[in-house]
Design a protein around this motif. Structure first.
Motif, PDB file in Angstrom:
ATOM      1  N   VAL A 194      50.342 -62.487  41.358  1.00 53.92           N
ATOM      2  CA  VAL A 194      50.065 -61.072  41.079  1.00 53.92           C
ATOM      3  C   VAL A 194      49.027 -60.541  42.059  1.00 53.92           C
ATOM      4  CG1 VAL A 194      48.983 -59.505  39.400  1.00 53.92           C
ATOM      5  CG2 VAL A 194      50.729 -61.138  38.648  1.00 53.92           C
ATOM      6  N   GLN A 195      47.987 -61.325  42.250  1.00 54.16           N
ATOM      7  CA  GLN A 195      46.921 -60.890  43.157  1.00 54.16           C
ATOM      8  C   GLN A 195      47.453 -60.668  44.575  1.00 54.16           C
ATOM      9  OE1 GLN A 195      43.869 -63.816  42.745  1.00 54.16           O
ATOM     10  NE2 GLN A 195      43.067 -62.891  40.859  1.00 54.16           N
ATOM     11  N   SER A 196      48.286 -61.602  45.011  1.00 53.15           N
ATOM     12  CA  SER A 196      48.795 -61.478  46.383  1.00 53.15           C
ATOM     13  C   SER A 196      49.692 -60.248  46.504  1.00 53.15           C
ATOM     14  CB  SER A 196      49.544 -62.744  46.796  1.00 53.15           C
ATOM     15  OG  SER A 196      50.715 -62.874  46.024  1.00 53.15           O
ATOM     16  N   ARG A 197      50.462 -59.986  45.460  1.00 58.25           N
ATOM     17  CA  ARG A 197      51.316 -58.790  45.504  1.00 58.25           C
ATOM     18  C   ARG A 197      50.486 -57.516  45.531  1.00 58.25           C
ATOM     19  NH1 ARG A 197      56.551 -59.697  41.612  1.00 58.25           N
ATOM     20  NH2 ARG A 197      57.278 -61.584  42.659  1.00 58.25           N
ATOM     21  N   VAL A 198      49.457 -57.535  44.694  1.00 55.33           N
ATOM     22  CA  VAL A 198      48.575 -56.373  44.661  1.00 55.33           C
ATOM     23  C   VAL A 198      47.955 -56.150  46.050  1.00 55.33           C
ATOM     24  CG1 VAL A 198      46.384 -55.497  43.727  1.00 55.33           C
ATOM     25  CG2 VAL A 198      48.091 -56.465  42.192  1.00 55.33           C
ATOM     26  N   LYS A 200      48.315 -52.985  48.419  1.00 53.23           N
ATOM     27  CA  LYS A 200      47.143 -52.283  48.929  1.00 53.23           C
ATOM     28  C   LYS A 200      47.263 -52.106  50.437  1.00 53.23           C
ATOM     29  CE  LYS A 200      43.494 -53.258  45.593  1.00 53.23           C
ATOM     30  NZ  LYS A 200      42.406 -54.190  45.263  1.00 53.23           N
ATOM     31  N   GLY A 201      47.657 -53.210  51.095  1.00 48.07           N
ATOM     32  CA  GLY A 201      47.798 -53.184  52.547  1.00 48.07           C
ATOM     33  C   GLY A 201      48.771 -52.107  52.980  1.00 48.07           C
ATOM     34  N   ARG A 202      49.870 -51.974  52.239  1.00 48.69           N
ATOM     35  CA  ARG A 202      50.876 -50.975  52.611  1.00 48.69           C
ATOM     36  C   ARG A 202      50.337 -49.561  52.424  1.00 48.69           C
ATOM     37  NH1 ARG A 202      56.383 -53.275  49.925  1.00 48.69           N
ATOM     38  NH2 ARG A 202      56.448 -55.172  51.162  1.00 48.69           N
ATOM     39  N   ALA A 217      48.958 -69.867  38.485  1.00 53.32           N
ATOM     40  CA  ALA A 217      49.965 -69.558  39.508  1.00 53.32           C
ATOM     41  C   ALA A 217      50.409 -68.109  39.382  1.00 53.32           C
ATOM     42  CB  ALA A 217      51.162 -70.496  39.351  1.00 53.32           C
ATOM     43  N   LEU A 218      50.586 -67.669  38.152  1.00 54.30           N
ATOM     44  CA  LEU A 218      50.971 -66.272  37.930  1.00 54.30           C
ATOM     45  C   LEU A 218      49.892 -65.330  38.465  1.00 54.30           C
ATOM     46  CD1 LEU A 218      52.566 -66.221  34.363  1.00 54.30           C
ATOM     47  CD2 LEU A 218      53.620 -65.487  36.499  1.00 54.30           C
TER      48      LEU A 218
END
Lengths: 362, 355
Positions: free
Chosen positions: A350-354, A358-360, A345-346
């Motif tokens: 983390v991956q989704s935040r990264v 990246k998208g930003r 889950a962690l």
């Protein structure tokens, strides 16, 4: 229990509980174990006085009664050691009891029997009155807790009933495998011969109650032939059962009377089930059996309650250990899958935040 | 069989006034173990720690020396024969080894279920672990795979050995006896506990001469074991057929009608007498040969979960902590390890008392 072999030779006896022994040595052993044992640490003292001093000095407590003693003989002030120190009056009384061939012990065994025989007589009288009542009114007879269908009973009842009691067990004996009303010596077990415990509970009290009404023979008979606990309690009513059961492995012995009672009960119901088609004599039979079973049951239950030392296992789960239960607790539990899930889950978060970052940036 | 008679010298239970080891664990103690070479001892705890202390046998005090942790509660601990390594097993299914000199911790064993018992077998330089996954495993401390895996009939609850005899007590009252010098994988005897209730602890004992010849391997012979159950009873069992009639059991750790579990049995390394400790918070010293209680102590206020003698039998360490005998409780009592200075007279065997 050969009491009076020779008037001059008196078996050593215990002043506290009126028991007699083969030998003074055995008597002293008995007194140390039964009457002079410290209730706090089980140390065996030689005399009641010694026990008092020991309890006072070691446990800082006072003791004023001798354990397991008869009423009126619990005093710790009387200094008894074996046969020494017995008050003259009691000595004479004991000798007198021996001479008149009425050992105190025997009286004690008879006590419950006498009671029950009186009771049965009373019950019989009541029963007879009720029967007559029923026959005159023509109402079907009913007895609480008794459910045998009574088709032709009202008319037959009084006659059959009296016949039954005048010639006990002759007719009914042929129809029933279980014949509580038969005269002893016809086909019932001989005293001393081991009985099956499941039946003996019933038989025993039946004997005590029905015999006086029918034959009026020796009332000691049942208590002699009876099985373990009930008889023990009758012979030594003053000895607490805890003391008796303490000798046997805990728990085990105390269950015996219980199963006796319950199996007596089952015998009873089986009996009722097999008898619905039969006619009136069975009513008398079943009636008395019913009553007496209840009584014997209550007796055995009483003894069971008394003799169970109510041992409580602080931890009683025989299948799982304390530690296993404890390790199940959330706080202590080790679960690899859970850890993996948490880690996973962690990782995902983390991956989704990264990815978001990246998208930003892009 | 009960120890009804008791020597006149110890008619009462005196309250033990013993030294409390400072900086004890914050949760229940699972095992206390003395080093075979020095007065060092370890305390394993449900707070996941293993603490190592040094006891001063003259002053009776103790100071903390080291601490290491498991991921989850530690259920057992032991020492290597040379006193340089501490081994422990826990609810994280892992066995760990702590090197005293290098202060390094490493994992040496793994099971599928928590490790309940751990022992160091010096003759083969192996670590033996017993687990609730119904196996015993032997580890050489370097390899990640066990040297030998032995299947048990049930979950391992207690074990003890005196080389070459290993006695394992399992759930459902199974007892397995192995001869480690011949065949450690198949039991020489597989039996059901003489006691009617769940096995709680097991301790092997030597023959008489085995105790008097301290340190001398010759003549040391493991003749039997003592087994304690949750039903306040201890069985003394001999291996040899000829001694089997001298096997017996006795009741203990009962107050009024409350029967407590026997949590620990430890044999005195010099005299061969032994201690029992229970959930009732008392411990006693017994002599199995004369069938007497040598000394009794009154309750310390909470269950005693583990006991041990030091290598010369002058210090008796015992742990006060909640043992879960009453299930979950909101306010469990404190956990502490006490050091009891053993009086020679309390543990010396006494001649059988004449009745």
């Amino acid at each position: 229990m050969g009491k009076k072999k020779n008037k001059k030779v008196v078996r050593p006896w215990c002043w506290y509980c009126e028991r007699d022994f083969e030998d003074e040595k055995v008597l002293i052993q008995h007194q140390k174990a039964k009457h002079f044992k410290c209730p706090h640490c089980n140390k065996k003292l030689n005399t009641a006085g010694g026990m008092v001093v020991h309890v006072a000095q070691v446990h800082k407590e006072t003791i004023d009664t001798v354990p397991n003693a008869l009423k009126g003989r619990e005093s710790t002030d009387v200094e008894i050691f074996g046969m020494e120190g017995i008050p003259q009056a009691d000595m004479i009384a004991h000798m007198h009891a021996l001479e008149t061939d009425q050992p105190t012990k025997k009286i004690k065994t008879e006590e419950p029997m006498e009671l029950s025989s009186e009771e049965i007589k009373k019950q019989l009288a009541q029963h007879q009155a009720m029967m007559q009542n029923n026959s005159t009114t023509g109402q079907p007879f009913s007895y609480s807790g008794y459910s045998t269908p009574q088709q032709n009973m009202p008319s037959l009842m009084p006659h059959q009933y009296s016949q039954f009691y005048q010639r006990p067990g002759v007719n009914s004996a042929q129809t029933y495998p279980y014949r509580p009303n038969q005269i002893p010596g016809q086909s019932l077990p001989i005293p001393g011969q081991p009985w099956r415990p499941s039946v003996s509970g019933v038989n025993q009290s039946l004997y005590g109650q029905i015999q006086p009404a029918t034959t009026g023979q020796s009332a000691i008979y049942p208590s002699r032939s009876a099985n373990s606990v009930a008889s023990a309690s009758q012979i030594y009513p003053q000895v607490p059962h805890a003391a008796v059961s303490g000798m046997s492995p805990s728990g085990q012995h105390s269950y015996t009377p219980y199963t006796g009672a319950s199996s007596a009960n089952t015998t009873m119901t089986q009996y009722q089930e097999t008898s619905p088609t039969t006619t009136v004599p069975s009513v008398g039979d079943a009636m008395t059996t019913n009553e007496t079973t209840n009584m014997s049951q209550s007796i055995t239950q009483q003894t069971a309650q008394k003799s169970v030392p109510k041992v409580v296992l602080v931890y009683s789960d025989n299948e799982v250990s304390m530690e296993e239960k404890r390790a199940e607790l959330e706080k202590y539990r080790y679960n690899e899958d859970q850890f993996r899930q948490q880690v996973h889950a962690l990782d995902i978060s983390v991956q989704s935040r990264v990815a978001n970052l990246k998208g930003r940036v892009v | 069989m009960s120890y009804g008679n008791r020597p006149n010298t110890s008619t009462s239970n005196e309250a033990p006034k013993d030294y409390e080891v400072p900086h004890g664990p914050s949760d229940s103690v699972s095992e206390v173990s003395f080093s075979p070479t020095a007065d060092f001892f370890t305390v394993s705890s449900w707070d996941t720690s293993v603490r190592i202390y040094e006891a001063n046998s003259t002053t009776g005090a103790a100071i903390g020396k080291a601490i290491y942790n498991h991921e989850k509660p530690v259920l057992c601990c032991a020492w290597s024969k040379d006193g340089t390594k501490v081994i422990s097993g826990g609810a994280d299914n892992a066995g760990r080894c702590f090197d005293i000199t290098s202060q390094q911790v490493g994992q040496i064993a793994v099971h599928e279920q928590p490790i309940k018992c751990i022992k160091y077998i010096e003759n083969h330089n192996l670590v033996l672990t017993g687990s609730w996954d119904k196996t015993l495993k032997y580890w050489d401390m370097r390899s990640a795979t066990p040297v030998l895996t032995v299947n048990l009939p049930e979950r391992c609850y207690a074990l003890d050995f005196t080389y070459p005899v290993l006695v394992v007590g399992c759930a459902e009252r199974h007892v397995q006896i192995y001869d480690l010098s011949k065949n450690p994988s198949t039991p020489i005897k597989s039996l059901i506990s003489p006691l009617k209730w769940q096995t709680r602890c097991i301790s092997t004992f030597l023959n008489r001469s085995g105790y008097s010849s301290m340190g001398n391997v010759e003549g040391r012979d493991c003749t039997g074991y003592a087994i304690g159950s949750i039903e306040g009873r201890v069985g003394i069992q001999y291996f040899e057929e000829k001694d089997s009639q001298s096997s017996f059991s006795f009741k203990c750790h009962r107050e009024n009608n409350h029967v407590h579990a026997v949590n620990a049995i430890s044999f005195h390394p010099v005299y061969g007498t032994f201690s029992t400790a229970g959930s009732d918070g008392t411990f006693n010293f017994w002599d199995k040969d004369s069938k007497q209680r040598l000394k009794g102590f009154s309750s310390i206020g909470g269950p005693i979960t583990s006991t041990t003698f030091n290598n010369n039998g002058s210090i008796f360490a015992y742990a006060l902590s909640y043992d879960w005998s009453k299930g979950f409780v909101t306010q469990p009592q404190k956990s502490a390890v006490y050091l009891h200075t053993v009086k020679d007279d309390d543990v010396k065997p006494k001649p059988p008392k004449k009745r």
